[in-house]
Design a protein around this motif. Structure first.
Motif, short mmCIF file in Angstrom:
data_model
loop_
_atom_site.label_atom_id
_atom_site.label_comp_id
_atom_site.label_asym_id
_atom_site.label_seq_id
_atom_site.Cartn_x
_atom_site.Cartn_y
_atom_site.Cartn_z
N PRO A 290 30.40 36.53 42.22
CA PRO A 290 31.27 35.60 41.15
C PRO A 290 32.68 36.92 40.94
CG PRO A 290 28.97 37.01 41.25
CD PRO A 290 29.34 36.35 42.42
N MET A 291 33.59 36.99 40.69
CA MET A 291 34.72 37.90 40.77
C MET A 291 34.55 38.79 39.31
SD MET A 291 37.55 38.78 41.89
CE MET A 291 37.41 36.61 42.31
N PRO A 292 34.34 40.49 40.35
CA PRO A 292 34.00 41.34 39.70
C PRO A 292 34.49 41.10 37.78
CG PRO A 292 34.59 42.66 41.60
CD PRO A 292 34.71 40.69 41.44
N LEU A 293 34.30 42.11 37.32
CA LEU A 293 34.39 41.98 35.84
C LEU A 293 36.19 42.64 35.64
CD1 LEU A 293 34.90 41.40 32.57
CD2 LEU A 293 33.22 44.15 32.95
N GLU A 294 36.26 43.36 36.66
CA GLU A 294 37.35 44.53 36.49
C GLU A 294 38.90 43.23 36.52
OE1 GLU A 294 35.74 46.21 39.99
OE2 GLU A 294 35.25 45.38 37.84
N ASN A 295 38.97 42.44 37.81
CA ASN A 295 39.63 41.41 38.67
C ASN A 295 39.98 40.44 37.99
OD1 ASN A 295 39.74 43.38 40.31
ND2 ASN A 295 38.60 42.70 41.65
N LEU A 296 38.52 39.88 36.98
CA LEU A 296 38.73 38.91 36.53
C LEU A 296 39.96 37.97 35.90
CD1 LEU A 296 34.33 38.10 34.08
CD2 LEU A 296 36.51 36.69 36.24
N ASN A 297 40.58 36.91 35.81
CA ASN A 297 42.02 36.67 34.84
C ASN A 297 41.54 35.05 34.50
OD1 ASN A 297 44.56 36.41 33.27
ND2 ASN A 297 44.39 35.28 35.65
N LEU A 298 40.48 34.69 32.84
CA LEU A 298 39.77 34.05 32.56
C LEU A 298 41.35 33.07 32.05
CD1 LEU A 298 36.67 34.38 31.40
CD2 LEU A 298 37.46 33.76 33.98
N VAL A 299 41.12 31.67 32.13
CA VAL A 299 41.83 30.75 31.43
C VAL A 299 41.07 29.45 30.36
CG1 VAL A 299 43.85 30.78 32.18
CG2 VAL A 299 42.08 29.50 32.97
N ALA B 253 35.91 22.16 26.19
CA ALA B 253 36.78 23.15 27.74
C ALA B 253 35.82 23.14 28.68
CB ALA B 253 37.05 24.12 26.62
N ILE B 254 36.65 23.91 29.91
CA ILE B 254 36.15 24.43 30.45
C ILE B 254 37.05 25.13 31.03
CG2 ILE B 254 35.76 25.01 33.55
CD1 ILE B 254 36.29 21.34 33.12
N ILE B 255 36.17 26.58 31.04
CA ILE B 255 36.17 27.84 31.21
C ILE B 255 37.23 28.52 33.03
CG2 ILE B 255 36.74 30.69 30.45
CD1 ILE B 255 35.00 27.97 28.45
N TYR B 256 37.88 28.69 33.46
CA TYR B 256 38.59 29.19 34.87
C TYR B 256 38.68 30.80 35.26
CZ TYR B 256 38.84 23.81 35.22
OH TYR B 256 38.88 22.33 35.10
N HIS B 257 38.37 30.99 35.81
CA HIS B 257 39.24 32.42 36.85
C HIS B 257 40.04 31.84 37.64
CE1 HIS B 257 40.57 36.08 38.42
NE2 HIS B 257 40.19 36.01 39.68
N GLU B 258 41.50 32.36 37.07
CA GLU B 258 43.02 31.87 37.89
C GLU B 258 43.81 33.14 38.42
OE1 GLU B 258 45.40 29.04 36.77
OE2 GLU B 258 46.04 30.07 35.78
N ASP B 259 44.12 33.39 40.24
CA ASP B 259 44.85 34.28 40.68
C ASP B 259 45.40 33.44 41.47
OD1 ASP B 259 42.48 33.42 42.47
OD2 ASP B 259 41.69 35.24 42.49
N SER B 260 45.90 34.12 42.71
CA SER B 260 47.58 33.85 42.82
C SER B 260 46.36 32.57 44.09
CB SER B 260 47.47 34.89 44.08
OG SER B 260 47.34 35.40 45.02
N ASP B 261 45.03 32.73 44.22
CA ASP B 261 44.32 32.44 45.63
C ASP B 261 44.44 30.39 45.04
OD1 ASP B 261 45.06 33.59 47.93
OD2 ASP B 261 42.74 34.90 47.08
#
Length: 558
Positions: free
Chosen positions: A233-242, A276-284
């Motif tokens: 899991p991504m750490p909370l401070e780095n989460l970016n959810l869409v 709906a689906i919730i994703y974490h999204e980043d440059s990767d």
């Protein structure tokens, strides 16, 4: 003039035979004596063997009595009496067939006064009209299941309930599939009861995953290939959810995969869905974090309909029915709120609280308006078991709006529909048609988005595995009406009926009923059915909602 149907006697029949008689598929009632002279004509049908129940389900005409019958005659009449055991040996020393005609099923079962000691007949006077009965075409579609299929269902059900400490034993897998059972001991709301339920649900979900193993392996493989499933899991401070509405078959598979990893089982959304689906999204790229299951709410719900003052039946007067029909288009049912592996193992981060609130995000509200052509004004759900659900409790609209406005000073002018203090719970009390709680218990300081509006006492039918549900559907495969509505709950109830099982085998628990709104005046609109399909409903921009939740969690966990 409406024709009246008078009934003076009731005939007690066990299920599934009572249901088969009223569906028109059983036209012989096999008994060990002749029909009493006074009992020819129209009689009521009640279901015997159901503890504490005294209900008339329909009426039938007894027109003739034949017998004594030989075994050959009884075997030749299988298509009339539908009992395979009666083709092998005579059930009585003197066996008679009571010839039945004109089955009529009541829209709603009618209570009667059961007299102690009555075994076959009950003297009871009732007067019915043609409007009291279901149209023939909607119930004469049932084909009885075989004994082996019924036994298969019972064996799977017995395994399911054993997870919860309920002991059942098949006493007779032949005619009626009678069961003896031992309920969970102790207080239904005790800590021990909740521990047993939690443990039982874990075992039930393991059975569900084993039953769906092949499909789950394929979905998981595809998720890894598409890099949509994270190992950590991504750490909370780095989460970016869409959040993204479900639109493809594979996204439906993602929903299925995540549901299988919940602690408490849930079924897919029904009716008009807006999942709906919730994703974490980043440059990767992005990976799945959780799901939201949004579907149509049931047409009839006693607790909900009482709150809004709606009629339970769709056969009510037109004005009342029109109000309810209009309002139901603007209410959704939250069927599933779940975190995906490995996020479902994070006990300290309250992801599901965000997922529950996301039903009022601009993404979901706008998508609903586009697909349903109606404004989404309210969401209804219930606690899995128990009176409280932490994912709905204590989320203040005021706290959310003040936090957002601090970061975005022009927010109020951009979203004038969202008003602080508008979810004042004392004020909300006056909008309900039949409020469940006393107004004194609602303080002015409370502005919860989701509020527990009622408590109901029922049985958690999710204690039945998907394997048992699948067998139940197979038992009903001859019913065209079932195929049309494709309801797992309807199949389960009908399978219980086939096997002579009462839902009293399930422990009853208190469950909190939660209703979420962003404005109190939406309650009045729903009560009155006064809704403009073109109005713009209140919503919370997803980015603002996520940032508020994330900051709140970081502060809470410091």
């Amino acid at each position: 003039m409406d024709e009246k149907i008078a009934v003076y006697r009731l005939l007690k029949v066990r299920d599934p035979w009572a249901s088969l008689i009223l569906s028109g598929h059983k036209t012989w009632e096999v008994r060990g004596n002749k029909v009493p002279e006074s009992c020819f004509g129209t009689v009521g049908i009640t279901k015997s063997g159901i503890k504490g129940e005294s209900l008339i389900y329909g009426v039938i005409d007894i027109v003739r009595c034949s017998g004594p019958l030989t075994l050959q005659e009884l075997a030749a009449g299988f298509k009339f009496h539908r009992d395979e055991e009666d083709t092998k040996k005579l059930p009585y020393k003197n066996t008679y067939s009571w010839i039945l005609k004109n089955p009529r099923l009541l829209k709603k079962p009618v209570k009667y006064c059961n007299k102690p000691g009555t075994i076959i007949w009950v003297k009871s006077e009732h007067l019915f009209s043609a409007e009291d009965f279901v149209k023939e075409s909607s119930y004469r579609t049932l084909i009885p299941p075989s004994l082996s299929d019924r036994k298969k269902f019972l064996e799977s059900l017995i395994e399911d309930l054993s997870f919860f400490g309920i002991e059942l034993e098949i006493l007779n897998a032949g005619k009626d599939g009678l069961l003896s059972y031992k309920d969970i001991d102790g207080d239904k709301e005790s800590a021990e009861q909740k521990r047993k339920l939690n443990n039982g649900f874990r075992q039930l979900q393991a059975k569900n995953r084993e039953f769906n193993a092949e499909k789950l392996i394929e979905i998981e493989k595809e998720l890894h290939n598409k890099k949509l499933l994270s190992n950590q899991p991504m750490p909370l401070e780095n989460l970016n959810l869409v959040i993204e509405p479900v639109s493809t078959e594979f996204e439906k598979d993602i929903h299925f995969y995540v549901r299988q990893h919940q602690n408490i089982p849930s079924h897919r959304s029904i009716g008009k869905t807006c999942d709906a689906i919730i994703y974490h999204e980043d440059s990767d790229g992005k990976h799945v974090v959780g799901i939201l299951g949004v579907g149509s709410t049931a047409y009839s719900s006693g607790v909900r309909d009482n709150l809004f003052g709606w009629p339970l039946s769709n056969s009510s007067e037109k004005s009342a029915k029109d109000k309810k029909d209009k309002a139901l288009k603007s209410i959704v049912q939250l069927n599933c709120i779940a975190a995906s592996p490995p996020y479902n193992l994070l006990g300290d981060i309250r992801l599901t609280k965000l997922f529950a609130l996301s039903v009022f995000s601009d993404v979901i509200v706008n998508h609903y308006k586009k697909t349903r052509r109606a404004p989404l004004l309210a969401a209804i759900s219930s606690a899995g078991f128990g009176e409280h659900a932490h994912l709905f409790d204590r989320t203040s609209l005021n706290s959310l709006l003040r936090s957002v406005k601090q970061k975005n000073p022009i927010f109020g002018s951009l979203h004038p529909i969202l008003i602080e203090n508008d979810r004042n719970q004392s004020d909300a009390h006056s909008h309900w048609f039949n409020p469940s709680f006393n107004n004194g218990s609602r303080r002015n300081s409370k502005h919860w988005i989701f509020q527990r509006e009622a408590i109901t006492k029922d049985s958690p039918v999710l204690m039945v595995s998907e394997e048992s549900m699948d067998i139940a559907k197979a038992l009903c495969n001859g019913s065209t009406s079932f195929k049309k509505m494709n309801s797992a709950k309807a199949a389960l109830n009908r399978a219980f009926s086939f096997c002579g099982i009462s839902t009293s085998i399930f422990p009853t628990v208190n469950r909190g009923i939660y209703i979420g709104l962003l404005r109190n005046d939406y309650i009045s609109k729903l009560v009155q059915g006064n809704i403009d399909d073109n109005e713009t409903p209140a919503s919370i921009p997803w980015n603002d909602l996520f940032e508020w939740w994330k900051n709140s969690e970081l502060k809470r966990l410091q």
